[in-house]
Enzyme design. Structure first.
Site, short mmCIF file in Angstrom:
data_model
loop_
_atom_site.label_atom_id
_atom_site.label_comp_id
_atom_site.label_asym_id
_atom_site.label_seq_id
_atom_site.Cartn_x
_atom_site.Cartn_y
_atom_site.Cartn_z
N HIS A 134 -6.54 88.94 52.72
CA HIS A 134 -6.36 87.70 53.44
C HIS A 134 -7.13 87.79 54.73
O HIS A 134 -7.22 88.83 55.34
CB HIS A 134 -4.88 87.41 53.68
CG HIS A 134 -4.30 86.73 52.49
ND1 HIS A 134 -4.78 86.99 51.24
CD2 HIS A 134 -3.36 85.80 52.35
CE1 HIS A 134 -4.13 86.24 50.38
NE2 HIS A 134 -3.26 85.51 51.03
N LYS A 170 5.10 76.10 53.86
CA LYS A 170 4.26 75.06 54.48
C LYS A 170 4.65 73.68 53.94
O LYS A 170 4.57 72.67 54.62
CB LYS A 170 2.79 75.37 54.18
CG LYS A 170 1.83 74.45 54.87
CD LYS A 170 0.42 74.96 54.65
CE LYS A 170 -0.50 73.82 54.38
NZ LYS A 170 -0.70 73.36 53.07
#
Length: 883
Positions: free
Chosen positions: A138, A546
């Site tokens: 990431h 999210k």
């Protein structure tokens, strides 16, 4: 406690002093004085002196463009050094290692004291241990590889300086080396100039294996074996290695057009090349060590007359020749040359294992166990853990890419449009084709580039040596046909074995439907026959948070896992849950032990498979000693979760969680999706726009170049809010929901949940951690400096919400202040704040200057841009997590 921390504080201040001398040598006394003034003002501002806080703001606002970069770099580098000192502290005999008796021993003693657990039950649980750590690139590992190497060396110096018995001249030499390393770091650019390619990311992963895991894994197994012998009188079988490493670097193409089939093929070869390289070094050591003559008749028969004089060496030299031939062939392949496979090419782990194990058995039988259990045993364990592929890779692709490929194919064949079919029609078509003996793909078909890429990737999987690819993960999986489609594409590529295909459920709706999808799949006879009693399912943490906020997401994750466990148990299927956690709280990150014990009962029966992301890889596996400690923590937690599972959930608690979930999700979405001011506020109050400029990872920050919050990836979304210290995704909605339930007269019930239910207490603990890192005066300063006045009321509203949330969390946890039960984390955050605060103030100033210049149509000042990048990296280091 204080004594322990005095060692950390003295190391931190010593490193800070050396950094100060470096800055003075490089830039002169006046810059060092400027940095010192800012540090003192920051310390006093933290202690509550408002006049000094004001002076801090003014001083940083008045820096000239020439002073920006040195000041930003000074505080950023200091935080990197503080992290290094803290990392050393966690393994130092004077630090946490001293007060943290061996975690495995503690777990085994706890288990032995349970009257209902026999030693045999504990042994069986140990033997079924399975831990697979999936390293992902990431884009959150901000620190460059070259600086990481220097920090590893700083760590080694701290370790040697800790030795009381070193002579003065040695001490002076070590201090000189420290000064050199810190000077080298200061004169190295900490921001990458170019984005890393997927191959660069994979090489970063291999560097972690070489520098840390290669030594860390055998050390961990020795530690585990020692504790088992001591506590249970039980020796680990040689072939038992419960830990594996997999990587997404070079395999994860979800939203990353830079990861192609060719890249995956290249990374697979590179990984095998690195494995031969590391095993060659091991075998070289064994060639020189295993000079013994006495051997069993079996070993002598294996080596024949030719090798009878030094049978062990003979076998090792043979193995060395095969490794060298394999390496040469792989090297040629990497250069694009097509060579015939050499005789003795190593493709399977058994080929490495057999000669080594033959030596091991012979040494044991001839009374040389002490030699067998030395370097040879470590190498055998590396073969089991890393083997010929070194790290296996996962392939990850988004479900719509498979649907589009099949749609294009069915249209070409004139049998309709797969994309527009109902789910029932899709399944009927897929099952018919999966059962068919004829190929589906026409020979002369010329698909589009996108479809070609999907087919080529399946081709790479089919051609790769079995065992080098671990699983195919389907992101945004929503239906049974999403899973069947991948099986069909793999069948068409000619795959000769059953590849684990794992659907990834990652939005709130998908998590809620996960059990229905898997139930339908398990009712298909063809599918049951294929999977041979094993199923992997991936749970997405970051996208669900999210989508719905952290409280609703974590409850949906819990319920999805709980339902899947029960469904698979009933169907007699061994379920492996694959957790896509991130490093930060908003992406499901939590201290490993707490996180594992807070999962539903039975969730670790099929072992633990979890992603280790970006910057967390360095914090948890950056040194062999830290690797031992991280793997031991996981081991203790898995054993405890499997043998002492949490009690079944009370119905009343379930109802409260349902209520908390609905209230928090409504509030979260009310702001993030429905408030028209929210996106403009987010864009101006955080460095979200500027983050795209950082050359962090190979993957774009957005799924689509335009669009609001929903098109942003979860990582930049969290990264941006971490930078301005509001930490919004990690708490928004949670406290309001708790407050509402308290007002309904259920506070005592919430307190009981906090006391008796690990899932709930972990949620509250994570909220406390976020609140301890958040900072409302800094968030307010960003608003004043960067946000249009018309949007100020929204910022104030959000900050007031956080203040209320903190009160309600403390009331339920019965604490007078945040992090009361983890004082060392609170201490660590306070220590950093003095250095992180100036970076935050400076960042707001830099964003202001940069945006002002853009507004006036001026070219951006490179000094401002560079300093901005440094503050982003520095704050990430200060917060100890990025996205």
């Amino acid at each position: 406690m204080n004594e322990q921390y005095s060692a950390l504080r003295s190391n931190v201040s010593m490193l800070g002093k050396v950094l100060g001398e470096t800055i003075k040598d490089a830039l002169g006394e006046h810059i060092l004085e400027r940095v010192e003034t800012i540090r003192k003002l920051s310390k006093s501002s933290r202690a509550g002196n408002d006049a000094n806080r004001q002076e801090l703001l003014t001083t940083l606002q008045n820096l000239s463009n020439d002073e920006l970069l040195p000041v930003a770099r000074a505080f950023s580098q200091f935080l990197n050094l503080a992290n290094t000192a803290e990392q050393y502290h966690s393994i130092s005999p004077k630090g946490e290692a001293a007060s943290n008796p061996e975690v495995i021993a503690r777990t085994l003693r706890k288990l032995k004291n349970q009257p209902e657990l026999s030693e045999d039950t504990i042994k069986k649980a140990v033997e079924s241990l399975s831990l697979e750590l999936v390293l992902t690139a990431h884009p959150t590992e901000i620190t460059r590889r070259t600086l990481i190497h220097k920090m590893v060396e700083v760590n080694a110096c701290l370790k040697q300086l800790d030795n009381k018995d070193i002579a003065d001249y040695e001490h002076n030499q070590l201090m000189r080396r420290l000064r050199q390393l810190i000077a080298q770091s200061w004169h190295t650019d900490e921001i990458r100039k170019l984005r890393p390619s997927p191959v660069d990311e994979a090489k970063w992963g291999f560097a972690v294996v070489e520098n840390s895991l290669w030594q860390g894994v055998p050390n961990y197994l020795r530690e585990l074996n020692e504790q088992l012998e001591e506590n249970l009188g039980y020796k680990l079988p040689v072939e038992f290695v419960p830990v594996r490493f997999t990587s997404w670097m070079g395999g994860d193409r979800d939203g990353n057009p830079n990861v192609t089939a060719d890249i995956t093929r290249h990374v697979l070869l590179l990984s095998r090349w690195k494995a031969t390289d590391l095993f060659l070094k091991d075998i070289q050591v064994l060639v020189s060590e295993l000079s013994m003559v006495e051997a069993t008749p079996e070993l002598l028969a294996l080596v024949g007359e030719e090798g009878a004089a030094e049978p062990y060496r003979y076998l090792m030299k043979n193995l060395r020749s095969r490794l060298m031939a394999t390496q040469a062939w792989l090297e040629a392949r990497l250069k694009g040359e097509e060579l015939p496979k050499p005789e003795g090419l190593l493709t399977q782990n058994e080929e490495l294992w057999e000669p080594l194990y033959a030596c091991y058995q012979s040494l044991q039988a001839c009374g040389m166990g002490i030699i067998a259990n030395g370097d040879l045993l470590d190498t055998l364990r590396r073969v089991k853990c890393f083997g010929v592929p070194l790290v296996r890779i996962d392939i990850r692709q988004e479900s719509t890419r498979h649907t589009e490929a099949l749609g294009e194919l069915t249209r070409y064949l004139g049998i309709g449009d797969y994309e527009s079919w109902s789910e029932a029609d899709k399944q009927a078509f897929l099952i018919r084709e999966l059962n068919s003996k004829r190929p589906l793909l026409p020979r002369n078909w010329q698909p589009s580039a996108e479809t070609r890429e999907v087919l080529d990737t399946c081709q790479v999987i089919a051609e790769a040596p079995q065992g080098s690819i671990a699983a195919y993960v389907i992101s945004m999986a929503k239906t049974p046909s999403d899973v069947l489609a991948v099986h069909l594409l793999l069948k068409e590529a000619g795959i000769g074995f059953a590849m684990p295909v794992a659907p990834l459920f990652e939005t709130l709706d998908d998590l809620n439907n996960a059990n229905d999808v898997m139930t339908q799949l398990l009712n298909i006879d063809w599918y049951r026959g294929l999977i041979q009693g094993k199923q992997m399912v991936m749970i997405g943490y970051s996208d669900s948070a999210k989508d719905a906020g952290v409280m609703a997401a974590s409850w949906a994750q819990y319920q999805a896992q709980d339902a899947l466990i029960k469904t698979c148990e009933k169907a007699g299927i061994e379920l492996t849950l694959f957790h896509g956690r991130g490093g930060s709280i908003g992406r499901g990150g939590a201290p490993a032990h707490a996180a594992l014990l807070s999962q539903p009962p039975g969730s670790l029966k099929g072992g633990l498979r979890v992603t280790e992301q970006g910057e967390m890889i360095r914090f948890k596996y950056g040194l062999p000693e830290i690797t031992v400690s991280s793997l031991s923590l996981y081991t203790g937690a898995i054993l405890e979760a499997n043998l002492l599972p949490p009690p079944e959930l009370k119905e009343s608690w379930r109802r409260i969680m349902d209520e908390l979930s609905v209230i928090s999700c409504d509030l979260y979405r009310g702001y993030v999706r429905e408030n028209k001011d929210f996106v403009p506020y987010f864009r101006s109050a955080t460095p979200e726009q500027e983050l795209g400029k950082l050359p962090l990872g190979s993957r774009p920050a957005k799924r689509r170049p335009t669009g609001g919050v929903e098109s942003l990836r979860a990582i930049p979304w969290i990264f941006a809010w971490t930078q301005n210290r509001l930490m919004l995704p990690a708490w928004l909605g949670a406290g309001t929901a708790l407050q509402k339930v308290v007002e309904d007269g259920k506070q005592s019930e919430l307190e009981a949940m906090c006391r008796d239910w690990p899932f709930f207490s972990t949620r509250l603990g994570m909220l406390e951690m976020v609140f301890a890192k958040a900072d409302l005066w800094l968030a307010e300063y960003y608003d004043q400096r960067l946000v249009d006045k018309a949007l100020w009321p929204l910022g104030k509203e959000l900050r007031n919400l956080q203040e209320e949330d903190i009160k309600v969390v403390l009331a339920i946890a019965n604490d007078s202040h945040l992090m009361a039960d983890l004082p060392w984390i609170a201490e660590s955050i306070q220590l950093r704040n003095i250095y992180t605060d100036p970076l935050n103030v400076l960042q707001a100033e830099l964003l202001h200057r940069s945006r002002q210049a853009e507004k006036e149509g001026q070219e951006p000042d490179p000094r401002v841009e560079q300093a901005l990048m440094v503050t982003i990296a520095g704050i990430a280091a200060g917060m100890r997590n990025t996205g």
